[in-house]
Structure formats: C-alpha cells, structure tokens
Design an enzyme around this catalytic site. Structure first.
Site, PDB file in Angstrom:
ATOM      1  N   TYR A 122       7.357  33.370  52.407  1.00 54.29           N
ATOM      2  CA  TYR A 122       8.226  33.319  53.961  1.00 54.29           C
ATOM      3  C   TYR A 122       8.395  31.730  53.216  1.00 54.29           C
ATOM      4  O   TYR A 122       7.135  30.570  53.448  1.00 54.29           O
ATOM      5  CB  TYR A 122       7.389  33.114  54.927  1.00 54.29           C
ATOM      6  CG  TYR A 122       8.627  32.680  55.986  1.00 54.29           C
ATOM      7  CD1 TYR A 122       9.975  33.721  56.263  1.00 54.29           C
ATOM      8  CD2 TYR A 122       7.904  31.818  56.996  1.00 54.29           C
ATOM      9  CE1 TYR A 122      10.398  33.270  57.047  1.00 54.29           C
ATOM     10  CE2 TYR A 122       8.785  31.814  58.353  1.00 54.29           C
ATOM     11  CZ  TYR A 122      10.216  32.030  58.176  1.00 54.29           C
ATOM     12  OH  TYR A 122      10.811  32.067  59.324  1.00 54.29           O
ATOM     13  N   ASP A 172       5.282  24.820  48.937  1.00 50.86           N
ATOM     14  CA  ASP A 172       6.058  24.446  50.046  1.00 50.86           C
ATOM     15  C   ASP A 172       4.354  25.210  50.890  1.00 50.86           C
ATOM     16  O   ASP A 172       3.642  26.425  50.495  1.00 50.86           O
ATOM     17  CB  ASP A 172       6.939  26.488  50.328  1.00 50.86           C
ATOM     18  CG  ASP A 172       6.852  26.901  52.089  1.00 50.86           C
ATOM     19  OD1 ASP A 172       6.670  25.425  52.872  1.00 50.86           O
ATOM     20  OD2 ASP A 172       7.651  27.233  52.744  1.00 50.86           O
ATOM     21  N   LYS A 185       4.127  22.471  60.116  1.00 54.73           N
ATOM     22  CA  LYS A 185       2.508  22.309  60.886  1.00 54.73           C
ATOM     23  C   LYS A 185       1.320  21.785  60.639  1.00 54.73           C
ATOM     24  O   LYS A 185       1.653  21.050  62.306  1.00 54.73           O
ATOM     25  CB  LYS A 185       2.304  24.105  60.281  1.00 54.73           C
ATOM     26  CG  LYS A 185       3.663  24.698  60.499  1.00 54.73           C
ATOM     27  CD  LYS A 185       2.570  26.097  59.863  1.00 54.73           C
ATOM     28  CE  LYS A 185       3.931  27.339  60.287  1.00 54.73           C
ATOM     29  NZ  LYS A 185       4.653  28.007  59.137  1.00 54.73           N
TER      30      LYS A 185
HETATM   31  C1  LIG Z   1       6.080  28.375  59.045  1.00 48.88           C
HETATM   32  C2  LIG Z   1       6.428  27.804  57.871  1.00 48.88           C
HETATM   33  C3  LIG Z   1       7.820  27.229  57.356  1.00 48.88           C
HETATM   34  C4  LIG Z   1       8.206  27.041  58.535  1.00 48.88           C
HETATM   35  O1  LIG Z   1       8.598  26.201  59.172  1.00 48.88           O
HETATM   36  P1  LIG Z   1       9.169  25.992  60.400  1.00 48.88           P
HETATM   37  O2  LIG Z   1       8.449  25.076  61.405  1.00 48.88           O
HETATM   38  O3  LIG Z   1       8.148  27.140  61.201  1.00 48.88           O
HETATM   39  O4  LIG Z   1      10.408  25.935  60.626  1.00 48.88           O
HETATM   40  C5  LIG Z   1       8.009  27.947  55.877  1.00 48.88           C
HETATM   41  N1  LIG Z   1       7.513  27.802  54.671  1.00 48.88           N
HETATM   42  C6  LIG Z   1       6.009  28.800  55.730  1.00 48.88           C
HETATM   43  C7  LIG Z   1       5.273  28.688  53.947  1.00 48.88           C
HETATM   44  C8  LIG Z   1       5.395  28.569  56.641  1.00 48.88           C
HETATM   45  O5  LIG Z   1       3.974  29.252  56.789  1.00 48.88           O
END
Ligand SMILES: *Cc1c(COP(=O)(O)O)cnc(C)c1O
Length: 427
Positions: free
Chosen positions: A143, A238, A266
C-alpha cells in the site's frame, strides 16, 4: 444513560461518510462497532467509558515513543504559541531536512508533504517527469497511499475490504501500473524483460506492512536494485512505515541498498500529519520551483508538524542504541504467543520483524499477498475481539501490522500475553 461507542458510531454515521475518516477504523473486517477513543498516554489508550487497553496500533505506526510523550507535547504547545502556520519558510524545515538527510544518506534533497499519500504520489510524478516514461510497477499487497496509480492490487484497507482496487480510477491510468508478486525474483525478471524500457519507477515497501508484516527474502531487494539500475528505472523505497522504525534511519540503512527516491511519513511527524520525499539530487531538482515537475502544499512543512517531528527524531537519535531492545521485546512477545497458540492447537504463523508483527491465522509460511490471503479471517476476528475484551488493542484486520513502542514495558508485554491466554481459553 451513558453513551456507548455504538451510540457514538451511530451518531458519526449520520454526518461522516461511513462514520470514519479512514476506512479501516470502521472495523468492517472484524465486525462490531469501532471503539471511540477518549485519550491515550504512553502505550495505554482509553475508550470513552474509561476502559484501558495496551495499544499495539499506535496510530498505525507513528507513536513509536508512546502517546503524548512530554517532550513532543511541549514542542507542539510552545510552537503553537508562536504561530501555527505561515505559508513561508522557517528554519525548522531546514533542520528537519538536515536531520533526515544525515540519517538516511540516499536523501540528498528533501521535500515535505502533509501525508504519505502525497509523498508517494509526488514520487511517481517525479519519476515520470525525470525518465519521460509512463508505466510504473508495484507489488501485490503493498500500500502506498490512495493516489490513482497506486491503488492497484493494494494492501491495507483495500485488502481488508476485499476489493481488487477502487472504482473511480480511469482504466487508462490503472493500465499504466503493473503489480508483481512480492518476494518473487523470477516474476520480477520476466516483467523487466517485457516492460523494463517503459517503466518510470518501481515502488516497494522494503519491509511490507500493509498486507500484514512480510519481510523481504534474502537477495530480493538487491536484485530489484540491480534490475532497476540496469533499466534506467527510478527505484522508490516507500519507507512511510519503516523509516525510523527499526533504527535511526531507514530500513535501507540496515541492508545497505540505496534507492533513488525514498518516501517517509508517520514517525517523522511525531503524530501530526506529515510526509516527505527525498533522494538523488539530480532527480529531486526536477521538482518545482527548481524544475518542471509541479508539487505544492499550503500546510507542507508547517511549524507544528516540523517541531513535533524534530522533537521525535531528536529523542530517537539519543535512543538509537535502544532500537535493538525494542525489537527484542516484540520478538519475546511473539515467541511466547506462538507457544500459547500451539498449546491451544490453533494454527498461527506470526511474522515478526523488529518491532512489527502480524499473527496470520494459518500454518504459513506467509511471504507474499497470495499466501497472506490463505489466512482464516473469521478466526482472526474472534481473536481480535477477545483481545479487545481483555484489554489489548490490536489492528482490526488480518492484513495490517501491529507495532511495539519505547513506551511498552515488560509488564505491558506480560499483560498482553496474559490477555492472550484468557482469549485463547474462550476461543
Ligand atoms: C500509511 C502509508 C502510506 C500513506 O500515508 P498517509 O499519511 O496515510 O497518506 C503510504 N505508504 C505506506 C507504506 C504506508 O504505510
């Protein structure tokens, strides 16, 4: 009559689409009404009736120091006193960029955003602008936020709801994204032979967290780096979850692989909305105003998020040596839990990587999205509700990661194991 969470949820559904501001919070995958939170402190979270839970969700990862860490709270409140947002540059933004690029050497230039979604969306546009190519590749069950091109065979809430993608995404945009099985070197090689010259970027969670925790197998990311380099493809890690989760830096620091671009979020915001994209100078310089790839944000780099993030990173830097202990605590928790499940005769494969873990309700092994989907999600739901009843707050889906924090003590881990024992008695 005092209101219950069910009452609050009914009220919310009258005015909020689906009653929540992010789908997985609605507990669709496990059934029942989501619990409304009153407050949290350290690793403890309290519902509106005052019941206490040990929290292993931690706002889906950011609260690695525990909730309302006094130094982070102090940074937020003293910053707010001096103005909340200016839409003009501040020194805090430069401090943040310096701190991050020192911690993650592949990041030569940085740009702050308001969310991880914005960071990954920007990374894709930037890779396309830089290479002049349109196609991208991702991995099944990973994701990367909710931008159109990335919601193809995505994990997290999409996996939880069992929908293949999302409606509202034009077919010709989805067609530009190919999705490959995680940890499958052969499939990756085949895809490169076929599409290598057309791919602008490959984006990956270097440790997958959004289909449940799935670490990369030996050689997988190394091969990915090799193939993307050979084909002139921008490799995007990511690290929105994994950045500053295992060490003071990214997962890339641990394995010694340099992606071309890295997305963060995060933890670096200390709990405030944040994201960041950084990487090779040559690519990052394509971003406006230096270059011709447009990206912007009214509140990007705002003082509150910067100072909450700076406070968090400074504490983590001072604690850098304690990351190992954090991982060991999660390992102990998982190894004892495995024994309790085995004694009860319930097949569970617990994937644990440092302070991230997911109990998959199946024999395992779980190494990609297809194998993760073999889990017994109804058994997971019973387990989840049992743990809630006994005061442990876990991610309300089989396909999510749980997190440890520096605020979890040995006593909290014992409490969680005790709750597991009681849950298993009732299963
Ligand atoms: C949470 C997450 C996102 C998206 O971040 P948001 O701040 O919720 O838009 C993208 N990539 C990964 C791996 C994530 O866990």
């Amino acid at each position: 009559m005092t209101k219950t969470s069910a009452d609050y949820f009914a009220e919310a559904q009258q005015v909020i689409a689906g009653g929540v501001n992010s789908p997985v919070r609605a507990w669709k995958a496990v059934g029942g009404e989501p619990i409304f939170v009153r407050e949290a402190s350290g690793c403890k979270i309290f519902d509106t009736s005052g019941k206490q839970y040990i929290d292993f969700v931690l706002s889906w990862g950011p609260m690695i120091l525990g909730h309302s860490h006094p130094e982070v709270v102090a940074a937020i409140s003293s910053t707010a006193q001096k103005g909340i947002s200016f839409g003009a540059p501040t020194q805090a933004e430069t401090q943040m960029a310096k701190l991050i690029s020192e911690a993650i050497p592949s990041i030569e230039l940085l740009r702050m955003t308001n969310s991880g979604t914005e960071a990954t969306m920007t990374a894709i546009r930037l890779a396309r602008g830089y290479t002049g190519r349109d196609m991208i590749a991702k991995f099944d069950g990973c994701y990367h936020g909710h931008a159109d091109s990335l919601l193809v065979k995505a994990g997290s809430g999409v996996a939880t709801l069992g929908i293949p993608g999302s409606s509202g995404i034009p077919k010709n945009i989805a067609e530009l994204t190919i999705s490959l099985p995680y940890n499958d070197i052969e499939a990756m090689q085949t895809a490169m032979e076929r599409y290598g010259s057309q791919l602008a970027a490959v984006i990956i969670e270097p440790v997958a967290g959004n289909m449940g925790v799935i670490p990369p197998q030996a050689g997988f990311l190394e091969k990915l780096r090799e193939l993307t380099s050979e084909n002139g493809i921008v490799l995007i890690f990511d690290e929105v979850i994994t950045g500053f989760r295992f060490t003071y830096g990214g997962y890339q620091n641990l394995i010694g692989i340099k992606p071309d671009l890295t997305c963060l979020g995060k933890i670096i915001g200390g709990g405030l909305p944040v994201g960041a994209i950084g990487g090779k100078r040559e690519i990052m310089e394509k971003l406006a105003p230096a270059g011709d790839v447009y990206q912007a944000g009214t509140l990007a780099g705002n003082p509150l998020a910067m100072n909450a993030g700076l406070a968090t990173l400074h504490i983590l830097k001072a604690k850098a040596a304690a990351f190992g202990e954090l991982g060991k605590k999660a390992e102990q928790l998982c190894r004892v839990a495995e024994k309790l499940f085995a004694a009860k005769g319930i097949a569970v494969c617990i994937n644990q990587f440092h302070s991230m873990f997911t109990p998959f309700f199946q024999e395992g092994p779980v190494y990609d999205f297809a194998s993760a989907q073999k889990s017994d999600t109804s058994l997971f739901a019973r387990f989840f509700h049992g743990m809630i009843k006994h005061g442990v707050w876990l991610a309300p889906s089989q396909f999510e990661a749980n997190f440890g924090s520096f605020a979890h003590s040995d006593a909290d881990i014992s409490f969680a194991l005790n709750a597991l024992g009681n849950t298993l008695k009732e299963m």
